[in-house]
Each structure stands twice: as structure tokens, then as C-alpha cells.
Design a protein around this motif. Structure first.
Motif, mmCIF file in Angstrom:
data_model
loop_
_atom_site.group_PDB
_atom_site.id
_atom_site.type_symbol
_atom_site.label_atom_id
_atom_site.label_comp_id
_atom_site.label_asym_id
_atom_site.label_seq_id
_atom_site.Cartn_x
_atom_site.Cartn_y
_atom_site.Cartn_z
ATOM 1 N N SER A 26 0.855 -1.183 0.000
ATOM 2 C CA SER A 26 0.000 0.000 0.000
ATOM 3 C C SER A 26 0.894 1.237 0.000
ATOM 4 C CB SER A 26 -0.920 0.024 1.226
ATOM 5 O OG SER A 26 -0.192 0.338 2.400
ATOM 6 N N ALA A 27 0.274 2.401 -0.033
ATOM 7 C CA ALA A 27 1.033 3.652 0.030
ATOM 8 C C ALA A 27 1.876 3.723 1.295
ATOM 9 C CB ALA A 27 0.077 4.842 -0.038
ATOM 10 N N ARG A 28 1.466 3.016 2.342
ATOM 11 C CA ARG A 28 2.219 3.035 3.604
ATOM 12 C C ARG A 28 3.647 2.500 3.431
ATOM 13 N NH1 ARG A 28 -2.759 0.445 5.117
ATOM 14 N NH2 ARG A 28 -4.166 1.874 6.198
ATOM 15 N N ASN A 29 3.852 1.672 2.418
ATOM 16 C CA ASN A 29 5.186 1.100 2.202
ATOM 17 C C ASN A 29 6.237 2.148 1.862
ATOM 18 O OD1 ASN A 29 3.219 -1.084 1.837
ATOM 19 N ND2 ASN A 29 4.978 -2.330 1.304
ATOM 20 N N TRP A 30 5.797 3.343 1.464
ATOM 21 C CA TRP A 30 6.730 4.404 1.091
ATOM 22 C C TRP A 30 6.971 5.394 2.221
ATOM 23 C CZ3 TRP A 30 9.342 3.212 -2.995
ATOM 24 C CH2 TRP A 30 8.750 2.497 -4.037
ATOM 25 N N ARG A 31 6.516 5.084 3.427
ATOM 26 C CA ARG A 31 6.666 6.016 4.548
ATOM 27 C C ARG A 31 8.119 6.437 4.782
ATOM 28 N NH1 ARG A 31 3.464 3.786 9.311
ATOM 29 N NH2 ARG A 31 1.763 4.283 7.888
ATOM 30 N N PRO A 32 9.098 5.504 4.729
ATOM 31 C CA PRO A 32 10.486 5.932 4.948
ATOM 32 C C PRO A 32 10.987 6.897 3.880
ATOM 33 C CG PRO A 32 10.276 3.555 5.213
ATOM 34 C CD PRO A 32 9.002 4.039 4.606
ATOM 35 N N GLN A 33 10.407 6.829 2.694
ATOM 36 C CA GLN A 33 10.841 7.723 1.621
ATOM 37 C C GLN A 33 10.224 9.115 1.786
ATOM 38 O OE1 GLN A 33 10.456 4.162 0.862
ATOM 39 N NE2 GLN A 33 12.659 4.494 1.177
ATOM 40 N N TRP A 34 8.913 9.203 1.970
ATOM 41 C CA TRP A 34 8.336 10.548 2.028
ATOM 42 C C TRP A 34 8.772 11.293 3.285
ATOM 43 C CZ3 TRP A 34 5.347 12.375 5.906
ATOM 44 C CH2 TRP A 34 4.457 11.539 6.588
ATOM 45 N N ARG A 35 8.985 10.567 4.369
ATOM 46 C CA ARG A 35 9.433 11.253 5.582
ATOM 47 C C ARG A 35 10.835 11.838 5.423
ATOM 48 N NH1 ARG A 35 7.269 7.245 10.478
ATOM 49 N NH2 ARG A 35 5.167 8.138 10.587
ATOM 50 N N ALA A 36 11.698 11.142 4.713
ATOM 51 C CA ALA A 36 13.082 11.589 4.561
ATOM 52 C C ALA A 36 13.274 12.554 3.399
ATOM 53 C CB ALA A 36 14.000 10.384 4.375
ATOM 54 N N LEU A 37 12.388 12.496 2.405
ATOM 55 C CA LEU A 37 12.630 13.221 1.162
ATOM 56 C C LEU A 37 11.614 14.311 0.872
ATOM 57 C CD1 LEU A 37 13.511 10.107 -1.038
ATOM 58 C CD2 LEU A 37 15.117 11.752 -0.056
ATOM 59 N N GLN A 38 10.742 14.610 1.813
ATOM 60 C CA GLN A 38 9.689 15.591 1.542
ATOM 61 C C GLN A 38 10.227 17.005 1.391
ATOM 62 O OE1 GLN A 38 6.816 16.033 4.787
ATOM 63 N NE2 GLN A 38 8.215 14.938 6.126
ATOM 64 N N ASP A 39 11.494 17.229 1.758
ATOM 65 C CA ASP A 39 12.091 18.544 1.528
ATOM 66 C C ASP A 39 12.480 18.744 0.065
ATOM 67 O OD1 ASP A 39 14.118 16.520 1.952
ATOM 68 O OD2 ASP A 39 15.579 18.150 1.884
ATOM 69 N N ALA A 40 12.638 17.639 -0.662
ATOM 70 C CA ALA A 40 13.123 17.710 -2.043
ATOM 71 C C ALA A 40 12.081 17.319 -3.085
ATOM 72 C CB ALA A 40 14.350 16.811 -2.207
ATOM 73 N N PHE A 41 11.058 16.588 -2.672
ATOM 74 C CA PHE A 41 10.057 16.069 -3.610
ATOM 75 C C PHE A 41 8.646 16.357 -3.116
ATOM 76 C CE2 PHE A 41 13.703 13.185 -3.939
ATOM 77 C CZ PHE A 41 13.910 13.105 -5.310
ATOM 78 N N ALA A 42 7.740 16.537 -4.063
ATOM 79 C CA ALA A 42 6.312 16.410 -3.789
ATOM 80 C C ALA A 42 5.962 14.978 -4.174
ATOM 81 C CB ALA A 42 5.511 17.406 -4.608
ATOM 82 N N ILE A 43 5.860 14.108 -3.174
ATOM 83 C CA ILE A 43 5.728 12.670 -3.404
ATOM 84 C C ILE A 43 4.255 12.282 -3.343
ATOM 85 C CG2 ILE A 43 6.430 10.380 -2.653
ATOM 86 C CD1 ILE A 43 8.829 11.641 -1.284
#
Length: 262
Positions: A26-43
Motif C-alpha cells: 500500500s502507500a504506507r510502504n513508502w513512509r520511509p521515503q516521504w518522511r526523509a525526502l519531503q524537503d526535495a520532492f512532492a511525493i
């Protein structure tokens, strides 16, 4: 706008990045990515049709590639009017790639993690995907998942297996069986897509875990077939590479995006 019936969420600001999760996730699987990269991406993330908080799949034909790719296209349209970075893991990587083939003007780069293997036989149908679907129908999600998704042959450690199991059991069983039969069992191999892949003129990042025996061959083939691809083999990781080694994957994603043409 996103396709009706899909759970969609966006985190952060910056370069538009749409990520599709793998089968049974699910979308929850990407939690480590959006938490770490939300300064650089609109994920932008979403639960695929038949998964988690998205609507179940009522008919087998609604689980075919055209419908799954149309969902990615609809989510992408809602995420950005400009070309974006399209990505995913496993089934999600297959979807992102097929979106790029169908809508090349919408994509500025690709991020393909743990790309799934195509059918092992020359008949164009994956026997293992069909067997997985049959076991879901016959014995339910728990038994089928233990055999095919998080059991001893999955390559997952105890923590990852626990996470995968918890997510897997929240899905609609009939929807997963439809996706296995109508989409995953029929995926083309990189070799079968070679002519189309040669026309993909955007940078591509292919990421695979060194312990992911199923995806390693397809990752190498895909990286070789795409004209502007970089292959990253992540030490100590299995199939769910973004959860197994999040810091490494996040660093590679950030570096890849920083090198993209403006």
C-alpha cells in the motif's frame, strides 16, 4: 484528478514524484521515503486498485494492465501538469514503466525498484502467479501469503515478513486474485519489450536488492535495455529494497534527482 475509488496522498514540496507500491502493499510502504525526502520532492502515493483503502476490483477485466496503468496516469495528472518522475516497486515498477511507454511526454525520469520477473516459460503466462491466485481462492490470504509472500522462500527477514503480512491481510482477496491472473501473470519480460524500451529517452534509475534472486536478472536486463539507465544493487536488501535499506535508497533517490536536467 485521481481515478475514482483510489486512496491518494501527497507529501512534501519540490520535484513531482509518483510512486506505486508492489503487489500486496500500500502507500504506507513508502513512509520511509516521504518522511526523509519531503524537503526535495512532492511525493504522490496511492493504494492500487483492490488494495488497502482503494476500492475492490469487481470484474476480472478491471485488473488488466490497461486499467492499472490508467490509474497511474490519473494519479499523475493530479500530481503535476508538467513531466514528472514516475516510479514504483515490483508491480508498481512494472506499472510506472508501462505508463512511461504509453505516455512518454508525461515522464522526465523513471525510478524502477525490484522490477518483477516476467513469465518463466515461453507461453507468456506466469505459472507462479496463477498458482498464487488459485491458493488465495482456495485457502485464503493467510495461507497463500505464507506460501508466496512472506514465508521461508520470500527472502524477507522476520521484521520485514511481519510488516508484509500485516499489510497483505487488509486487502480484498478476490481483487488480489484478479490482479495475479490478469496483470502479473501476463507481464512482458524486458527482452519482449526491448524495442519499446530502446525508445525511452529519459534517465532511469533501476534499484534492486542483492538478495532479491527473482528481480536481479530482470533489473540487469532492464538497465541494459534502457538507453539512459543507472543500476544500483543494494547490499543487504531483498525484494522490498526501500524498506530493507531505506537510508541507502533515499540517498540514491536524492542523488539521482539532483542530476536530472532542469
Amino acid at each position: 484528478m485521481a481515478a475514482a475509488g483510489l486512496h491518494v496522498e501527497t507529501h512534501g514540496a519540490g520535484a513531482a514524484l509518483v510512486l506505486a507500491h508492489g503487489f500486496g502493499g500500500s502507500a504506507r510502504n513508502w513512509r520511509p521515503q516521504w518522511r526523509a525526502l519531503q524537503d526535495a520532492f512532492a511525493i504522490t502515493l496511492y493504494d492500487a486498485r483492490g488494495h488497502a483503502r482503494s476500492a475492490p476490483i469487481a470484474r476480472a477485466e478491471d485488473a488488466r494492465a490497461a486499467a492499472v496503468v490508467a490509474d497511474f496516469a490519473a494519479v499523475s495528472e493530479g500530481a503535476s501538469a508538467a513531466p514528472l518522475i514516475a516510479g514504483g516497486l515490483s508491480m508498481g515498477a512494472a506499472t510506472a514503466l508501462r505508463f512511461a511507454l504509453a505516455h512518454p511526454a508525461r515522464v522526465r525520469a523513471l525510478v524502477l525498484m525490484a522490477p518483477p520477473a516476467g513469465p518463466a516459460s515461453g507461453r507468456g503466462i506466469s505459472a507462479s502467479a496463477l498458482a498464487f491466485a488459485e491458493e488465495i481462492d482456495r485457502d485464503g490470504l493467510e495461507a497463500a501469503g505464507a506460501r508466496f509472500a512472506w514465508g521461508p522462500g520470500s527472502g524477507l527477514d522476520v521484521q520485514a515478513a511481519t510488516f508484509v503480512r500485516a499489510g497483505f491481510l487488509e486487502h480484498d482477496p478476490a481483487s488480489l486474485a484478479h490482479l495475479l491472473r490478469e496483470y502479473l501473470a501476463r507481464l512482458e519480460t524486458p527482452a519482449q519489450l526491448a524495442r519499446e524500451l530502446a525508445r525511452v529517452r529519459v534517465p532511469a534509475l533501476v534499484v534492486v536488492g542483492e538478495r532479491d534472486a527473482a528481480s536481479l536478472p530482470s533489473a540487469h536486463e532492464l538497465a541494459a535495455a534502457l538507453p539512459d539507465a543507472r543500476l544500483e544493487v543494494v547490499a543487504g536488501a531483498g525484494h522490498v529494497v526501500n524498506l530493507a535499506q531505506p537510508a541507502r535508497v533515499n540517498r540514491v533517490l536524492r542523488e539521482f534527482a539532483s542530476e536530472l536536467p532542469a
